[in-house]
Design a protein around this motif. Structure first.
Motif, PDB file in Angstrom:
ATOM      1  N   PRO A  55       0.831  -1.205   0.000  1.00 42.48           N
ATOM      2  CA  PRO A  55       0.000   0.000   0.000  1.00 42.48           C
ATOM      3  C   PRO A  55       0.869   1.260   0.000  1.00 42.48           C
ATOM      4  N   PRO A  56       0.294   2.391  -0.409  1.00 50.64           N
ATOM      5  CA  PRO A  56       1.079   3.638  -0.422  1.00 50.64           C
ATOM      6  C   PRO A  56       1.423   4.092   0.984  1.00 50.64           C
ATOM      7  N   GLY A  57       2.374   4.993   1.068  1.00 47.66           N
ATOM      8  CA  GLY A  57       2.787   5.529   2.360  1.00 47.66           C
ATOM      9  C   GLY A  57       3.883   6.554   2.188  1.00 47.66           C
ATOM     10  N   PRO A  58       4.229   7.251   3.239  1.00 52.78           N
ATOM     11  CA  PRO A  58       5.288   8.251   3.154  1.00 52.78           C
ATOM     12  C   PRO A  58       6.645   7.592   2.906  1.00 52.78           C
ATOM     13  N   ARG A  59       7.512   8.315   2.251  1.00 51.19           N
ATOM     14  CA  ARG A  59       8.852   7.793   1.953  1.00 51.19           C
ATOM     15  C   ARG A  59       9.645   7.681   3.251  1.00 51.19           C
ATOM     16  N   PRO A  60      10.214   6.518   3.534  1.00 52.29           N
ATOM     17  CA  PRO A  60      10.950   6.353   4.798  1.00 52.29           C
ATOM     18  C   PRO A  60      12.312   7.026   4.760  1.00 52.29           C
ATOM     19  N   TRP A  61      12.768   7.471   5.919  1.00 46.71           N
ATOM     20  CA  TRP A  61      14.107   8.006   6.068  1.00 46.71           C
ATOM     21  C   TRP A  61      15.113   6.854   6.132  1.00 46.71           C
ATOM     22  N   PRO A  62      16.337   7.091   5.742  1.00 50.72           N
ATOM     23  CA  PRO A  62      17.354   6.038   5.906  1.00 50.72           C
ATOM     24  C   PRO A  62      17.504   5.655   7.379  1.00 50.72           C
ATOM     25  N   ILE A  63      17.703   4.379   7.625  1.00 51.50           N
ATOM     26  CA  ILE A  63      17.926   3.805   8.946  1.00 51.50           C
ATOM     27  C   ILE A  63      16.671   3.874   9.818  1.00 51.50           C
ATOM     28  N   LEU A  64      16.131   5.072  10.062  1.00 52.85           N
ATOM     29  CA  LEU A  64      15.012   5.240  10.996  1.00 52.85           C
ATOM     30  C   LEU A  64      13.668   4.859  10.403  1.00 52.85           C
ATOM     31  N   GLY A  65      13.544   4.910   9.090  1.00 56.64           N
ATOM     32  CA  GLY A  65      12.243   4.651   8.477  1.00 56.64           C
ATOM     33  C   GLY A  65      11.282   5.805   8.726  1.00 56.64           C
ATOM     34  N   ASN A  66      10.046   5.509   9.107  1.00 57.96           N
ATOM     35  CA  ASN A  66       9.017   6.527   9.361  1.00 57.96           C
ATOM     36  C   ASN A  66       8.791   6.783  10.838  1.00 57.96           C
ATOM     37  N   ALA A  67       9.735   6.356  11.682  1.00 58.58           N
ATOM     38  CA  ALA A  67       9.550   6.497  13.132  1.00 58.58           C
ATOM     39  C   ALA A  67       9.373   7.955  13.543  1.00 58.58           C
ATOM     40  N   MET A  68      10.109   8.848  12.907  1.00 56.99           N
ATOM     41  CA  MET A  68      10.025  10.260  13.273  1.00 56.99           C
ATOM     42  C   MET A  68       8.677  10.861  12.894  1.00 56.99           C
ATOM     43  N   GLU A  69       8.043  10.329  11.840  1.00 60.90           N
ATOM     44  CA  GLU A  69       6.751  10.873  11.417  1.00 60.90           C
ATOM     45  C   GLU A  69       5.623  10.424  12.339  1.00 60.90           C
ATOM     46  N   ILE A  70       5.782   9.273  12.993  1.00 56.35           N
ATOM     47  CA  ILE A  70       4.753   8.802  13.915  1.00 56.35           C
ATOM     48  C   ILE A  70       4.804   9.584  15.215  1.00 56.35           C
ATOM     49  N   GLY A  71       5.998   9.828  15.744  1.00 54.82           N
ATOM     50  CA  GLY A  71       6.157  10.662  16.926  1.00 54.82           C
ATOM     51  C   GLY A  71       5.581  10.042  18.180  1.00 54.82           C
ATOM     52  N   PHE A  72       5.203  10.896  19.133  1.00 54.98           N
ATOM     53  CA  PHE A  72       4.720  10.447  20.436  1.00 54.98           C
ATOM     54  C   PHE A  72       3.198  10.345  20.508  1.00 54.98           C
ATOM     55  N   LYS A  73       2.489  10.715  19.433  1.00 56.80           N
ATOM     56  CA  LYS A  73       1.033  10.577  19.368  1.00 56.80           C
ATOM     57  C   LYS A  73       0.677   9.814  18.100  1.00 56.80           C
ATOM     58  N   PRO A  74       0.911   8.493  18.104  1.00 56.13           N
ATOM     59  CA  PRO A  74       0.716   7.722  16.864  1.00 56.13           C
ATOM     60  C   PRO A  74      -0.704   7.760  16.339  1.00 56.13           C
ATOM     61  N   HIS A  75      -1.720   7.813  17.230  1.00 52.11           N
ATOM     62  CA  HIS A  75      -3.099   7.825  16.752  1.00 52.11           C
ATOM     63  C   HIS A  75      -3.387   9.077  15.925  1.00 52.11           C
ATOM     64  N   VAL A  76      -2.791  10.209  16.343  1.00 55.89           N
ATOM     65  CA  VAL A  76      -2.977  11.456  15.590  1.00 55.89           C
ATOM     66  C   VAL A  76      -2.183  11.413  14.293  1.00 55.89           C
ATOM     67  N   SER A  77      -0.942  10.954  14.365  1.00 53.61           N
ATOM     68  CA  SER A  77      -0.089  10.901  13.177  1.00 53.61           C
ATOM     69  C   SER A  77      -0.656   9.961  12.125  1.00 53.61           C
ATOM     70  N   LEU A  78      -1.130   8.784  12.544  1.00 52.15           N
ATOM     71  CA  LEU A  78      -1.683   7.823  11.585  1.00 52.15           C
ATOM     72  C   LEU A  78      -2.979   8.334  10.973  1.00 52.15           C
ATOM     73  N   SER A  79      -3.775   9.072  11.749  1.00 54.05           N
ATOM     74  CA  SER A  79      -4.995   9.665  11.198  1.00 54.05           C
ATOM     75  C   SER A  79      -4.657  10.690  10.123  1.00 54.05           C
ATOM     76  N   ASN A  80      -3.645  11.499  10.382  1.00 53.10           N
ATOM     77  CA  ASN A  80      -3.226  12.498   9.390  1.00 53.10           C
ATOM     78  C   ASN A  80      -2.660  11.836   8.141  1.00 53.10           C
ATOM     79  N   LEU A  81      -1.883  10.749   8.327  1.00 52.44           N
ATOM     80  CA  LEU A  81      -1.322  10.047   7.166  1.00 52.44           C
ATOM     81  C   LEU A  81      -2.410   9.371   6.352  1.00 52.44           C
ATOM     82  N   ALA A  82      -3.470   8.879   7.017  1.00 50.68           N
ATOM     83  CA  ALA A  82      -4.562   8.229   6.296  1.00 50.68           C
ATOM     84  C   ALA A  82      -5.292   9.207   5.389  1.00 50.68           C
ATOM     85  N   ARG A  83      -5.384  10.465   5.799  1.00 47.69           N
ATOM     86  CA  ARG A  83      -6.032  11.472   4.960  1.00 47.69           C
ATOM     87  C   ARG A  83      -5.252  11.712   3.670  1.00 47.69           C
ATOM     88  N   VAL A  84      -3.942  11.483   3.733  1.00 47.24           N
ATOM     89  CA  VAL A  84      -3.083  11.735   2.572  1.00 47.24           C
ATOM     90  C   VAL A  84      -2.939  10.498   1.699  1.00 47.24           C
TER      91      VAL A  84
END
Length: 265
Positions: free
Chosen positions: A52-81
């Motif tokens: 499935p589609p998704g944001p481009r991962p960073w080297p080594i870390l992947g998408n960990a920085m985009e999820i952050g400390f509030k994953p429910h909010v981050s995943l909701s925002n990513l789902a809209r995109v």
């Protein structure tokens, strides 16, 4: 305080032959580590797959920085995109998120026998072979034995008939909690702890016809502490979960086996 001697010592060490020898060695080790991490992130199972589609991962870390400390909010925002199904990379791990009712139904109901496997946290001091034989919650794969265990649990513990039979038990345990709270009127109470005790006793009576925890303390204190420590351990971020092939056996954060050590601490 006078830091001049320390500064002079550090400058002398930097100009010494030891520094000239260790600095290239440190860079070489860092380069090797980055290459190993890159290899684990680009693991063969994910190559050539239609994901499935998704944001481009960073080297080594992947998408960990985009999820952050509030994953429910981050995943909701990513789902809209990116839509109801999203592919994410957490270190070397591939994560597919279903964020709509239709996608969740497909994963949890229609394809549940294929998609119900779970990666046990690296902090658990239990091997994958043991989990495969005796667990259906943390089973790494949905084998025939896993299907048998799940069917046994569904028929003996979670069927409509069993739930209806246990209604009187749940009512009795809820009444005990209400009575206990009435005795504590005017005092500060941890409602979360009371609810945890209620749920634990309902489940323990369902499985073993016995309370595991006493509302008034004493009996079951050690069991309660172990369960609380294990819950805390599961939600603790562990870098070994992001790179299990590289760091799983090393346990760099020292979390493996901590539920039992936490009681002594």
């Amino acid at each position: 305080m006078n830091f001049a001697p320390l500064s002079h010592a550090m400058q002398s060490w930097a100009n010494s032959d030891i520094y000239a020898l260790l600095y290239p060695l440190f860079l070489l080790l860092l380069l090797l580590l980055l290459l190993i991490l890159k290899k684990h992130i680009q693991s063969p199972p994910s190559r050539g797959q239609t994901l499935p589609p998704g944001p481009r991962p960073w080297p080594i870390l992947g998408n960990a920085m985009e999820i952050g400390f509030k994953p429910h909010v981050s995943l909701s925002n990513l789902a809209r995109v990116h839509g109801p199904l999203i592919s994410l990379r957490l270190g070397s791990q591939l994560l597919v998120v279903a964020s709509s009712p239709a996608a969740a139904t497909e994963v949890l109901k229609s394809q549940d026998r294929l998609l119900s496997g779970r990666c046990a946290p690296q902090a658990f001091p239990i091997s994958a072979s043991v989990l495969e034989r005796s667990s259906f919650i943390w089973a790494p794969e949905c084998t025939e034995r896993w299907k048998l265990l799940r069917a046994l649990c569904r028929n003996e513990l979670l069927s409509a008939k069993v739930l209806e039979t246990g209604a009187a038990l749940r009512e009795r345990k809820t009444a005990e909690v209400v009575e206990f709270l009435g005795e504590k009127e005017g005092k500060v109470m941890e409602i979360g702890e009371v609810v945890h005790t209620l749920v634990s006793n309902v489940l323990s009576n369902l499985c073993f016809s016995k309370d595991f925890i006493d509302l008034r303390g004493g009996v079951g204190r050690e069991f309660k502490e172990i369960v609380s420590a294990m819950k805390k351990l599961v939600i603790t971020p562990n870098v070994a979960d992001l790179y299990p092939g590289l760091l799983g056996k090393l346990d760099p954060q020292g979390l493996r086996g901590r539920p039992w050590n936490a009681i002594e601490d």
